[in-house]
Design an enzyme around this catalytic site. Structure first.
Site, PDB file in Angstrom:
ATOM      1  N   HIS A  85       6.009   3.379  -5.143  1.00  0.00           N
ATOM      2  CA  HIS A  85       5.838   2.434  -5.798  1.00  0.00           C
ATOM      3  C   HIS A  85       6.483   1.155  -5.077  1.00  0.00           C
ATOM      4  O   HIS A  85       6.241  -0.135  -5.123  1.00  0.00           O
ATOM      5  CB  HIS A  85       6.304   2.160  -7.359  1.00  0.00           C
ATOM      6  CG  HIS A  85       5.241   2.734  -8.552  1.00  0.00           C
ATOM      7  ND1 HIS A  85       5.625   2.666 -10.093  1.00  0.00           N
ATOM      8  CD2 HIS A  85       4.245   2.212  -7.827  1.00  0.00           C
ATOM      9  CE1 HIS A  85       4.712   3.055 -10.128  1.00  0.00           C
ATOM     10  NE2 HIS A  85       3.182   2.781  -9.131  1.00  0.00           N
ATOM     11  N   TYR A  95       4.776  -4.546 -14.677  1.00  0.00           N
ATOM     12  CA  TYR A  95       4.371  -3.420 -16.148  1.00  0.00           C
ATOM     13  C   TYR A  95       3.185  -4.833 -16.783  1.00  0.00           C
ATOM     14  O   TYR A  95       2.106  -3.172 -17.386  1.00  0.00           O
ATOM     15  CB  TYR A  95       5.342  -2.402 -16.281  1.00  0.00           C
ATOM     16  CG  TYR A  95       5.095  -1.848 -15.031  1.00  0.00           C
ATOM     17  CD1 TYR A  95       5.395  -0.492 -15.649  1.00  0.00           C
ATOM     18  CD2 TYR A  95       6.328  -2.153 -14.204  1.00  0.00           C
ATOM     19  CE1 TYR A  95       5.371   0.450 -14.317  1.00  0.00           C
ATOM     20  CE2 TYR A  95       6.805  -0.904 -13.439  1.00  0.00           C
ATOM     21  CZ  TYR A  95       6.625   0.194 -13.331  1.00  0.00           C
ATOM     22  OH  TYR A  95       6.245   1.010 -12.479  1.00  0.00           O
ATOM     23  N   GLU A 137      12.789   3.040 -10.341  1.00  0.00           N
ATOM     24  CA  GLU A 137      12.607   2.300  -8.995  1.00  0.00           C
ATOM     25  C   GLU A 137      13.748   1.057  -9.149  1.00  0.00           C
ATOM     26  O   GLU A 137      13.975   0.835  -7.724  1.00  0.00           O
ATOM     27  CB  GLU A 137      11.173   1.289  -9.389  1.00  0.00           C
ATOM     28  CG  GLU A 137       9.723   2.539  -9.027  1.00  0.00           C
ATOM     29  CD  GLU A 137       8.934   1.714  -9.839  1.00  0.00           C
ATOM     30  OE1 GLU A 137       9.247   0.573 -10.397  1.00  0.00           O
ATOM     31  OE2 GLU A 137       8.138   3.084 -10.070  1.00  0.00           O
ATOM     32  N   TYR A 187       8.371   8.152   5.415  1.00  0.00           N
ATOM     33  CA  TYR A 187       6.971   6.903   5.810  1.00  0.00           C
ATOM     34  C   TYR A 187       7.901   5.540   5.159  1.00  0.00           C
ATOM     35  O   TYR A 187       8.892   5.367   4.675  1.00  0.00           O
ATOM     36  CB  TYR A 187       6.126   7.193   4.436  1.00  0.00           C
ATOM     37  CG  TYR A 187       5.818   7.078   3.585  1.00  0.00           C
ATOM     38  CD1 TYR A 187       5.726   5.902   2.680  1.00  0.00           C
ATOM     39  CD2 TYR A 187       6.492   8.377   2.616  1.00  0.00           C
ATOM     40  CE1 TYR A 187       6.256   5.837   1.255  1.00  0.00           C
ATOM     41  CE2 TYR A 187       6.293   8.586   0.255  1.00  0.00           C
ATOM     42  CZ  TYR A 187       5.673   6.627   0.713  1.00  0.00           C
ATOM     43  OH  TYR A 187       6.032   7.038  -0.803  1.00  0.00           O
ATOM     44  N   TYR A 203       2.889   4.932   6.422  1.00  0.00           N
ATOM     45  CA  TYR A 203       2.803   6.026   7.988  1.00  0.00           C
ATOM     46  C   TYR A 203       4.528   6.471   7.865  1.00  0.00           C
ATOM     47  O   TYR A 203       5.586   6.005   7.692  1.00  0.00           O
ATOM     48  CB  TYR A 203       2.807   5.065   9.089  1.00  0.00           C
ATOM     49  CG  TYR A 203       1.019   4.137   8.929  1.00  0.00           C
ATOM     50  CD1 TYR A 203       0.179   4.901   9.430  1.00  0.00           C
ATOM     51  CD2 TYR A 203       1.214   2.836   8.780  1.00  0.00           C
ATOM     52  CE1 TYR A 203      -0.469   4.658   9.018  1.00  0.00           C
ATOM     53  CE2 TYR A 203      -0.224   2.868   8.848  1.00  0.00           C
ATOM     54  CZ  TYR A 203      -1.430   3.518   9.241  1.00  0.00           C
ATOM     55  OH  TYR A 203      -2.338   2.484   9.108  1.00  0.00           O
ATOM     56  N   GLY A 273      -1.035  15.775  10.079  1.00  0.00           N
ATOM     57  CA  GLY A 273       0.438  15.496   8.934  1.00  0.00           C
ATOM     58  C   GLY A 273       0.769  16.263  10.592  1.00  0.00           C
ATOM     59  O   GLY A 273       2.388  16.487   9.877  1.00  0.00           O
ATOM     60  N   PRO A 276       5.583  14.113  10.027  1.00  0.00           N
ATOM     61  CA  PRO A 276       6.597  13.999   9.383  1.00  0.00           C
ATOM     62  C   PRO A 276       7.776  14.906  10.136  1.00  0.00           C
ATOM     63  O   PRO A 276       8.645  15.357   9.797  1.00  0.00           O
ATOM     64  CB  PRO A 276       6.037  14.440   7.762  1.00  0.00           C
ATOM     65  CG  PRO A 276       4.989  14.792   7.579  1.00  0.00           C
ATOM     66  CD  PRO A 276       4.762  14.143   8.790  1.00  0.00           C
ATOM     67  N   PHE A 392      -0.759  13.170   2.844  1.00  0.00           N
ATOM     68  CA  PHE A 392      -1.732  11.086   3.160  1.00  0.00           C
ATOM     69  C   PHE A 392      -2.548  10.832   2.324  1.00  0.00           C
ATOM     70  O   PHE A 392      -2.657   9.924   2.606  1.00  0.00           O
ATOM     71  CB  PHE A 392      -1.670  11.758   4.563  1.00  0.00           C
ATOM     72  CG  PHE A 392      -0.904  11.682   5.698  1.00  0.00           C
ATOM     73  CD1 PHE A 392       0.369  11.117   5.414  1.00  0.00           C
ATOM     74  CD2 PHE A 392      -1.268  11.877   6.671  1.00  0.00           C
ATOM     75  CE1 PHE A 392       1.682  12.003   6.031  1.00  0.00           C
ATOM     76  CE2 PHE A 392       0.211  12.416   7.396  1.00  0.00           C
ATOM     77  CZ  PHE A 392       1.528  12.168   7.217  1.00  0.00           C
ATOM     78  N   GLY A 393      -2.538  10.523   0.802  1.00  0.00           N
ATOM     79  CA  GLY A 393      -3.304   9.983  -0.044  1.00  0.00           C
ATOM     80  C   GLY A 393      -2.561   9.599  -1.558  1.00  0.00           C
ATOM     81  O   GLY A 393      -1.628  10.398  -1.036  1.00  0.00           O
TER      82      GLY A 393
END
Ligand SMILES: Cc1cc2nc3c(=O)[nH]c(=O)nc-3n(C[C@H](O)[C@H](O)[C@H](O)COP(=O)(O)OP(=O)(O)OC[C@H]3O[C@@H](n4cnc5c(N)ncnc54)[C@H](O)[C@@H]3O)c2cc1C
Ligand code: HEM
Length: 401
Positions: A85, A95, A137, A187, A203, A273, A276, A392-393
């Site tokens: 987020h 929200y 957050e 990322y 990324y 992958g 990282p 990665f998703g």
């Protein structure tokens, strides 16, 4: 804490969610993005099209209901969502919109089964979870020193072809400096204009944190007979040149291997992958650490083996580094023993030595690849608490179900 009135309704709705979870979230996205088309700039419309995001939110809501009393099980789930987020700039004001449309979708799909008591219970549960996310957050934005949604303008100072499908982009501030600190494994989100929409993609930073640049290494998602070409990766490959300025988020992400320990570090990656993992390896090298590292990478063959130059440098510099490369389908020119060590699928049982098993294991690659390695590690007696992974998703969270 959930009230005694709401609890039985939440507990009873777990099987209902199991049955209707995906339908509810599909309805939710359609109604929310219909009423608030501006939110399409926040969501990954590729994930919307391929269904991954629908499954992920359904999974999060279900995981929450199923684990309502188990803070320990929920903590890593919440941590991952909070970082994701933050990387896309979610604000507290979002929200109520999500809550309204989520409850509306539950009502629409369950019909008469959605009694006022059930809806009130879910309203309470949604706001408990939302309150937790908003608070975490806010703390993360504060720690990072940014406002929600703030992006950095970064100049592309170098582009390197790493393999047939992968380009590395070197990013610096407009006055040529490092964009800032990050933890190896984290990322960034990159914003690109795709037709009328701004689209964000994540990324992993692929170089050491000590460098005067950030580097991302992007695999081009080509069209297949079944699927259209990926939107942002192709734009980055085709349209971005040295000197261009990209809008990039600060670094986020909860996948950040702890580098200061002594236990062997086992980095296992498949395909793209590797990004990282290379950040971790390069960071460790510049720290001059002697920690034993086993770097295992699976690629199709040398044409698809990204970041090989980094790996070659690391092998020269790190006394305690062991590298094992497995090519699924080596090319005729690939030399066994030099370019790669084994062919076919990665088989950890052939690679791991007794001393490696006391290590910390980090996985990143396609989901079936990670599932296979996860099972192989458990089979070798490695405890799940020593296995960490990056997806990665959207994380599908089915391990919590
Ligand atoms: C934490 C994290 C780190 C990441 N790190 C990296 C990294 O270091 N390097 C890297 O290259 N990538 C990385 N990724 C993946 C990256 O964020 C993007 O997902 C990737 O580049 C694809 O984006 P795209 O816009 O090109 O594809 P999208 O347009 O988002 O499409 C994604 C996929 O969905 C399919 N699709 C699109 N529309 C449909 C449809 N209608 N029906 C069915 N399928 C459809 C596409 O064919 C494609 O395969 C990372 C992701 C995450 C979450
Ligand atoms: C209680 C409320 C919420 C829950 C349970 C929730 C859950 C999730 C989950 C599970 C993910 C995927 C994380 C991953 O990558 O693994 C996600 C991503 C995301 N969420 Fe939320 N979320 C909530 C609220 C919101 C709100 C209020 C917004 C703002 C509109 C929002 C926007 C997004 C976006 C844009 C992403 C990234 C999606 C993508 O890249 O497609 N979420 N959320």
């Amino acid at each position: 804490m959930l009230s005694a009135t709401a609890r039985p309704y939440i507990e009873a709705s777990v099987p209902v969610l199991r049955e209707h979870g995906v339908a509810i979230t599909k309805h939710f996205y359609a109604s929310m993005l219909g009423a608030h088309p501006e939110l399409k700039n926040l969501f990954n419309m590729g994930n919307q099209a391929n269904g991954a995001q629908q499954q992920s939110l359904a999974a999060a809501v279900f995981a929450y209901a199923a684990n309502i009393d188990q803070a320990a099980a929920l903590a890593p789930v919440i941590e991952r969502i909070v970082h994701k987020h933050a990387s896309v700039g979610i604000k507290p004001a979002h929200y109520p919109i999500v809550g309204r449309h989520l409850l509306g979708a539950i009502q629409a799909i369950l019909g008469s089964a959605a009694t006022p008591e059930l809806i009130a219970a879910w309203d309470e549960a949604y706001w408990l979870l939302a309150g937790e996310l908003i608070a975490q957050e806010a703390r993360l934005y504060q720690r990072t020193g940014v406002e929600a949604g703030e992006m950095l303008a970064l100049k592309v100072t170098k582009i390197v072809q790493e393999s047939d499908d992968v380009l590395s982009f070197y990013l610096q501030t407009l006055d040529g400096k490092s964009p800032g600190d990050f933890k190896a494994g984290q990322y960034v989100s990159v914003a690109m204009q795709v037709g009328p929409l701004r689209q964000l993609r994540q990324y992993s930073l692929s170089d050491a944190q000590q460098r005067p640049w950030w580097r991302i290494s992007v695999k081009r998602e080509r069209a297949t007979t079944e699927y259209p070409a990926g939107q942002v990766s192709n734009l980055l490959h085709e349209k971005v040149c040295v000197g261009d300025v990209l809008q990039v988020s600060p670094a986020f992400g909860d996948f950040a291997p702890r580098l200061e320990q002594d236990a062997p570090l086992v980095l296992i990656s498949g395909g793209i992958g590797i990004t990282p993992m290379m950040s971790v390896l390069n960071t460790l090298l510049l720290k001059d650490a002697l920690r034993p590292v086993l770097f295992i990478h699976a690629a199709q063959n040398s044409a698809h083996h990204a970041l090989r130059a980094d790996l070659a440098t690391a092998q020269q510099k790190h006394a305690n580094l062991r590298c094992v490369t497995v090519y699924e389908k080596p090319l005729a020119c690939d030399v066994r023993g030099e370019d790669y060590h084994a062919s076919g699928y990665l088989n950890l049982a052939d690679i791991l030595q007794e001393s490696d098993l006391a290590g910390e294991f980090y996985l990143c690659g396609p989901v079936p690849f990670m599932q296979a390695q996860w099972q192989a590690l458990l089979g070798k007696g490695v405890s799940a608490s020593h296995i960490h992974r990056e997806v990665f998703g959207p994380e599908l969270l089915n391990y919590l179900a």
